[in-house]
Scaffold this motif. Structure first.
Motif, PDB file in Angstrom:
ATOM      1  N   ASN A 124       0.879  -1.159   0.000  1.00 40.90           N
ATOM      2  CA  ASN A 124       0.000   0.000   0.000  1.00 40.90           C
ATOM      3  C   ASN A 124       0.924   1.219   0.000  1.00 40.90           C
ATOM      4  OD1 ASN A 124      -1.104   2.334   1.567  1.00 40.90           O
ATOM      5  ND2 ASN A 124      -2.973   1.108   1.543  1.00 40.90           N
ATOM      6  N   THR A 125       0.813   2.090  -1.024  1.00 44.77           N
ATOM      7  CA  THR A 125       1.800   3.173  -1.146  1.00 44.77           C
ATOM      8  C   THR A 125       1.569   4.306  -0.149  1.00 44.77           C
ATOM      9  OG1 THR A 125       0.490   4.231  -2.887  1.00 44.77           O
ATOM     10  CG2 THR A 125       2.263   2.765  -3.594  1.00 44.77           C
ATOM     11  N   ARG A 126       0.331   4.401   0.380  1.00 46.83           N
ATOM     12  CA  ARG A 126       0.073   5.506   1.304  1.00 46.83           C
ATOM     13  C   ARG A 126       0.654   5.229   2.679  1.00 46.83           C
ATOM     14  NH1 ARG A 126      -5.897   7.745   1.189  1.00 46.83           N
ATOM     15  NH2 ARG A 126      -6.159   5.758   2.248  1.00 46.83           N
ATOM     16  N   ARG A 127       0.596   3.954   3.065  1.00 44.00           N
ATOM     17  CA  ARG A 127       1.115   3.585   4.386  1.00 44.00           C
ATOM     18  C   ARG A 127       2.490   2.930   4.295  1.00 44.00           C
ATOM     19  NH1 ARG A 127      -1.750  -0.250   5.636  1.00 44.00           N
ATOM     20  NH2 ARG A 127      -3.596  -0.195   4.336  1.00 44.00           N
ATOM     21  N   GLY A 128       2.833   2.501   3.093  1.00 46.26           N
ATOM     22  CA  GLY A 128       4.145   1.873   2.918  1.00 46.26           C
ATOM     23  C   GLY A 128       4.204   0.443   3.420  1.00 46.26           C
ATOM     24  N   GLU A 129       3.025  -0.148   3.709  1.00 43.71           N
ATOM     25  CA  GLU A 129       3.017  -1.504   4.287  1.00 43.71           C
ATOM     26  C   GLU A 129       2.820  -2.575   3.233  1.00 43.71           C
ATOM     27  OE1 GLU A 129      -0.076  -1.510   7.218  1.00 43.71           O
ATOM     28  OE2 GLU A 129       0.845   0.152   8.329  1.00 43.71           O
ATOM     29  N   LYS A 130       3.475  -3.729   3.479  1.00 39.10           N
ATOM     30  CA  LYS A 130       3.263  -4.871   2.587  1.00 39.10           C
ATOM     31  C   LYS A 130       1.921  -5.521   2.914  1.00 39.10           C
ATOM     32  CE  LYS A 130       6.678  -7.826   1.847  1.00 39.10           C
ATOM     33  NZ  LYS A 130       7.521  -9.050   1.783  1.00 39.10           N
ATOM     34  N   GLU A 131       1.103  -5.751   1.875  1.00 41.76           N
ATOM     35  CA  GLU A 131      -0.234  -6.307   2.112  1.00 41.76           C
ATOM     36  C   GLU A 131      -0.395  -7.743   1.639  1.00 41.76           C
ATOM     37  OE1 GLU A 131      -3.718  -4.213   1.713  1.00 41.76           O
ATOM     38  OE2 GLU A 131      -2.957  -2.555   2.915  1.00 41.76           O
ATOM     39  N   GLU A 132       0.295  -8.105   0.574  1.00 42.79           N
ATOM     40  CA  GLU A 132       0.183  -9.478   0.053  1.00 42.79           C
ATOM     41  C   GLU A 132       1.549  -9.947  -0.409  1.00 42.79           C
ATOM     42  OE1 GLU A 132      -2.546 -11.173   0.257  1.00 42.79           O
ATOM     43  OE2 GLU A 132      -4.136  -9.654   0.348  1.00 42.79           O
ATOM     44  N   CYS A 133       1.741 -11.260  -0.376  1.00 43.87           N
ATOM     45  CA  CYS A 133       2.960 -11.831  -0.941  1.00 43.87           C
ATOM     46  C   CYS A 133       2.589 -13.149  -1.629  1.00 43.87           C
ATOM     47  CB  CYS A 133       3.979 -12.070   0.162  1.00 43.87           C
ATOM     48  SG  CYS A 133       5.476 -12.807  -0.479  1.00 43.87           S
ATOM     49  N   PHE A 134       2.951 -13.265  -2.896  1.00 40.95           N
ATOM     50  CA  PHE A 134       2.694 -14.503  -3.654  1.00 40.95           C
ATOM     51  C   PHE A 134       4.049 -15.137  -3.942  1.00 40.95           C
ATOM     52  CE2 PHE A 134      -0.495 -11.345  -5.474  1.00 40.95           C
ATOM     53  CZ  PHE A 134      -1.482 -11.665  -4.556  1.00 40.95           C
ATOM     54  N   GLU A 135       4.255 -16.369  -3.484  1.00 40.01           N
ATOM     55  CA  GLU A 135       5.574 -16.988  -3.651  1.00 40.01           C
ATOM     56  C   GLU A 135       5.574 -18.071  -4.713  1.00 40.01           C
ATOM     57  OE1 GLU A 135       6.686 -17.976   0.355  1.00 40.01           O
ATOM     58  OE2 GLU A 135       7.710 -16.048   0.581  1.00 40.01           O
ATOM     59  N   GLN A 136       6.704 -18.195  -5.410  1.00 42.63           N
ATOM     60  CA  GLN A 136       6.888 -19.200  -6.470  1.00 42.63           C
ATOM     61  C   GLN A 136       5.703 -19.217  -7.436  1.00 42.63           C
ATOM     62  OE1 GLN A 136       7.695 -22.495  -3.819  1.00 42.63           O
ATOM     63  NE2 GLN A 136       9.856 -22.437  -4.393  1.00 42.63           N
ATOM     64  N   VAL A 137       5.415 -18.024  -7.968  1.00 43.75           N
ATOM     65  CA  VAL A 137       4.277 -17.850  -8.871  1.00 43.75           C
ATOM     66  C   VAL A 137       4.537 -18.538 -10.207  1.00 43.75           C
ATOM     67  CG1 VAL A 137       2.859 -16.122 -10.064  1.00 43.75           C
ATOM     68  CG2 VAL A 137       3.695 -15.672  -7.747  1.00 43.75           C
ATOM     69  N   HIS A 138       5.808 -18.493 -10.649  1.00 43.52           N
ATOM     70  CA  HIS A 138       6.181 -19.098 -11.940  1.00 43.52           C
ATOM     71  C   HIS A 138       7.354 -20.052 -11.765  1.00 43.52           C
ATOM     72  CE1 HIS A 138       3.580 -16.440 -14.330  1.00 43.52           C
ATOM     73  NE2 HIS A 138       3.905 -15.508 -13.470  1.00 43.52           N
ATOM     74  N   GLY A 139       7.515 -20.923 -12.746  1.00 46.18           N
ATOM     75  CA  GLY A 139       8.634 -21.868 -12.736  1.00 46.18           C
ATOM     76  C   GLY A 139       9.958 -21.215 -13.110  1.00 46.18           C
ATOM     77  N   GLU A 140       9.896 -19.991 -13.603  1.00 45.79           N
ATOM     78  CA  GLU A 140      11.096 -19.224 -13.965  1.00 45.79           C
ATOM     79  C   GLU A 140      11.025 -17.879 -13.240  1.00 45.79           C
ATOM     80  OE1 GLU A 140      13.311 -20.307 -16.462  1.00 45.79           O
ATOM     81  OE2 GLU A 140      12.165 -22.137 -16.837  1.00 45.79           O
ATOM     82  N   CYS A 141      12.085 -17.072 -13.386  1.00 38.89           N
ATOM     83  CA  CYS A 141      12.045 -15.718 -12.832  1.00 38.89           C
ATOM     84  C   CYS A 141      10.951 -14.916 -13.524  1.00 38.89           C
ATOM     85  CB  CYS A 141      13.385 -15.018 -13.054  1.00 38.89           C
ATOM     86  SG  CYS A 141      14.612 -15.563 -11.872  1.00 38.89           S
ATOM     87  N   ILE A 142      10.319 -14.032 -12.779  1.00 37.26           N
ATOM     88  CA  ILE A 142       9.249 -13.212 -13.360  1.00 37.26           C
ATOM     89  C   ILE A 142       9.860 -12.232 -14.354  1.00 37.26           C
ATOM     90  CG2 ILE A 142       7.519 -11.428 -12.828  1.00 37.26           C
ATOM     91  CD1 ILE A 142       7.018 -13.116 -10.209  1.00 37.26           C
ATOM     92  N   ALA A 143       9.350 -12.277 -15.582  1.00 34.57           N
ATOM     93  CA  ALA A 143       9.906 -11.469 -16.668  1.00 34.57           C
ATOM     94  C   ALA A 143       9.163 -10.148 -16.828  1.00 34.57           C
ATOM     95  CB  ALA A 143       9.851 -12.258 -17.981  1.00 34.57           C
ATOM     96  N   ASP A 144       7.885 -10.127 -16.460  1.00 31.49           N
ATOM     97  CA  ASP A 144       7.104  -8.901 -16.643  1.00 31.49           C
ATOM     98  C   ASP A 144       5.947  -8.881 -15.647  1.00 31.49           C
ATOM     99  OD1 ASP A 144       6.459  -6.462 -17.729  1.00 31.49           O
ATOM    100  OD2 ASP A 144       5.853  -7.214 -19.697  1.00 31.49           O
ATOM    101  N   LEU A 145       5.551  -7.665 -15.285  1.00 30.68           N
ATOM    102  CA  LEU A 145       4.551  -7.450 -14.253  1.00 30.68           C
ATOM    103  C   LEU A 145       3.741  -6.239 -14.667  1.00 30.68           C
ATOM    104  CD1 LEU A 145       4.140  -8.748 -11.426  1.00 30.68           C
ATOM    105  CD2 LEU A 145       5.614  -6.961 -10.487  1.00 30.68           C
ATOM    106  N   SER A 146       2.405  -6.345 -14.648  1.00 28.41           N
ATOM    107  CA  SER A 146       1.602  -5.211 -15.111  1.00 28.41           C
ATOM    108  C   SER A 146       0.187  -5.251 -14.544  1.00 28.41           C
ATOM    109  CB  SER A 146       1.545  -5.241 -16.647  1.00 28.41           C
ATOM    110  OG  SER A 146       0.705  -4.228 -17.129  1.00 28.41           O
ATOM    111  N   PHE A 147      -0.311  -4.081 -14.116  1.00 29.31           N
ATOM    112  CA  PHE A 147      -1.723  -3.967 -13.738  1.00 29.31           C
ATOM    113  C   PHE A 147      -2.534  -3.737 -15.005  1.00 29.31           C
ATOM    114  CE2 PHE A 147       0.254  -2.903  -9.699  1.00 29.31           C
ATOM    115  CZ  PHE A 147      -0.597  -3.475  -8.756  1.00 29.31           C
TER     116      PHE A 147
END
Length: 411
Positions: A322-345
Motif C-alpha cells: 500500500n503506497t500511502r502507508r508503505g506496508e506490505k499487504e500481500e505476498c505470492f511466492e513461487q508464482v512461476h517456474g522461472e524468474c518473473i519477466a514482466d509485471l503489469s496492472f
C-alpha cells in the motif's frame, strides 16, 4: 496470417477428435515432453492462468482501450487475449506468427489497430497491423519493411507514446532512441548511466525515462511543434534519493506519480506533477523497505493506475504494498517456474498480471480495493452535501463487496 479466437486447446493444435488410435501414445509423449515446464501454482487471490503459449513468455502489454492483453514468447507467436474472458473458464486468444524469429517485447499502438514487437534474431522492430474480419476475428499482417538496425547492444525495452507521435527503444548500453512511426531516428539519447536496466514512455506521451547503474531515474521531455513536427528532446527532471543503482521504475496512469526500486533495498513513491521548467523538483512521498532488491540483478515493478498499490517482483515471488502507508499487504511466492519477466496492472487496476514461464497469472488486486475503502471512509467524514456522500458511499460499497467476494474483507 488470419486467426480468429480459439480456445487454448485448439490454439495449441491438439486434436479434438476422440477417435485417433495412437492418442494414448501421443498423450504420453506429450506429458513426457512437457513435464519439466509445468509449474503448478494456487492461491486464493489467483483470478486466472492464461495458457496457450508453448514457450516462455517474456513480455505483456494491455491495450489502452482495456480490451486486450498481448503476450509474446519464444515459441514464435504473439497472442492477443480478450480481457473480458479473464474470469471465464475458457481463455480465448488470437495468434500472430512471427516468421523465422521470435518477439522478446510487445506494445500495442494507441489506437489498438497495430502492435510492435522487438525481434530476437533480427534485432529490430517489426510492426503488425490488426485488421478486423467479418467473423469477428482479426488478421495480423506484418508491414513489409522492418525498422533499420541502429542499436549496438541488446534492446531491453520498447514503448509507443499514447499521442502516436513516437516510438522509444532502449538498449543495455546507455542508448535510448526516439523514432518516428515510419522508422526514422528522430533523436539519440545517451543516458550516461553506465548501462540501462529499464526505460519507459510516460502514459501521457510527453516523457521518456530511464534507470541504470546510477542511483537516479532520468526523465526527458520529447517536444513537438504546433503542427506535430518533432523539435527536440530536453532533460526534464530526475528522481534523486536512492543510494544505489535503480533496478526499475514506473509511472501512474496520469503520469503524476512515479515509483522506483533500488539495490539499496528500498522503494520510493514520488510526486512528479511539477513544473520542471521553473526548476521544481519531484518530491518524495513515501519510502518503503524491499530487502529482496539488495542482492537482485533483476527486479520488476508495477504501479497500479491510481498509484495506490505497488507490486514488486524478485525471482519468482511478488510483493504488494500500500503506497500511502508503505506496508506490505500481500505476498505470492513461487508464482512461476522461472524468474518473473514482466509485471503489469490492467487499466482498471482490478488485476495484476505476471509472466515468466508459459502462463500468465492474473491476481485480484485486493490492496487496491482496500485503499479505496480507506480513502472513501476518510472522504465520507468530510463530505459536505448529500450527493457527494451518496457517490462516495457507492464507491465504498463496491470496494467492500469486491473484498467480501474474495474473502479478503478485514474485520
Amino acid at each position: 496470417m488470419g486467426f480468429s479466437f480459439s480456445s487454448g486447446q485448439k490454439a495449441n493444435g491438439f486434436p479434438s477428435d476422440k477417435s485417433s488410435g495412437s492418442k494414448k501414445q501421443k498423450q504420453q509423449q506429450r506429458i513426457r515432453k512437457e513435464k519439466p515446464q509445468q509449474h503448478n501454482f494456487t492461491h486464493r487471490l489467483l483470478a486466472a492462468a492464461l495458457k496457450s503459449h508453448s514457450g516462455n513468455i517474456s513480455c505483456m502489454d494491455f491495450s489502452s482501450n482495456g480490451k486486450y492483453l498481448a503476450t509474446c514468447a519464444d515459441d514464435r507467436t504473439v497472442r492477443i487475449w480478450s480481457t473480458k474472458d479473464f474470469l471465464q473458464r475458457e481463455h480465448r486468444s488470437m495468434r500472430a506468427n512471427v516468421e523465422l524469429d521470435h518477439a522478446t517485447l510487445v506494445r500495442f499502438s494507441p489506437d489498438c489497430r497495430a502492435f510492435i514487437v522487438w525481434l530476437a534474431n533480427g534485432d529490430t522492430l517489426r510492426v503488425f497491423k490488426m485488421t478486423k474480419r467479418e467473423d469477428g476475428g482479426y488478421t495480423f499482417t506484418a508491414t513489409p519493411e522492418d525498422f533499420p538496425k541502429k542499436h549496438k547492444a541488446p534492446v531491453i525495452d520498447i514503448g509507443i507514446a499514447d499521442t502516436g507521435k513516437f516510438i522509444m527503444t532502449a538498449s543495455s548500453d546507455t542508448t535510448v532512441l526516439i523514432w518516428s512511426l515510419k522508422g526514422q531516428v528522430l533523436s539519440t539519447i545517451n543516458t550516461n548511466q553506465m548501462n540501462n536496466t529499464h526505460a519507459a514512455v510516460s502514459p501521457c506521451g510527453r516523457f521518456v525515462a530511464s534507470c541504470g547503474f546510477t542511483p537516479d531515474v532520468k526523465v526527458w521531455e520529447v517536444c513537438f511543434g504546433k503542427k506535430g513536427e518533432f523539435q527536440e528532446v530536453v532533460r526534464a527532471f530526475e528522481l534523486k534519493g536512492h543510494s544505489a543503482a535503480v533496478l526499475s521504475f514506473a509511472f501512474s496512469n496520469d503520469s503524476r506519480r512515479m515509483a522506483s526500486v533500488s539495490k539499496d533495498g528500498t522503494w520510493k513513491l514520488w510526486d512528479t506533477d511539477v513544473e520542471y521548467k521553473k526548476q521544481q523538483d519531484p518530491y518524495l512521498l513515501r519510502t518503503g523497505r524491499f530487502e529482496e532488491a539488495a542482492g537482485a540483478a533483476l527486479c520488476r515493478l508495477a504501479l497500479s493506475p491510481d498509484a495506490q498499490v505497488l507490486a514488486l517482483a524478485s525471482g519468482s515471488s511478488i510483493h504488494l504494498y500500500n503506497t500511502r502507508r508503505g506496508e506490505k499487504e500481500e505476498c505470492f511466492e513461487q508464482v512461476h517456474g522461472e524468474c518473473i519477466a514482466d509485471l503489469s496492472f490492467d487499466i482498471t487496476g482490478r488485476f495484476l498480471a505476471s509472466c515468466g514461464d508459459r502462463a500468465v497469472r492474473l491476481f485480484h488486486n485486493t490492496p487496491g480495493h482496500r485503499a479505496v475503502v480507506e480513502e472513501m471512509q476518510g472522504l465520507l467524514k468530510r463530505a459536505s452535501n448529500d450527493s457527494t456522500r451518496q457517490r462516495l458511499q457507492q464507491q465504498l460499497t463496491q470496494a467492500q463487496e469486491a473484498l467480501k467476494s474474495l474473502g479478503a474483507l478485514k474485520k
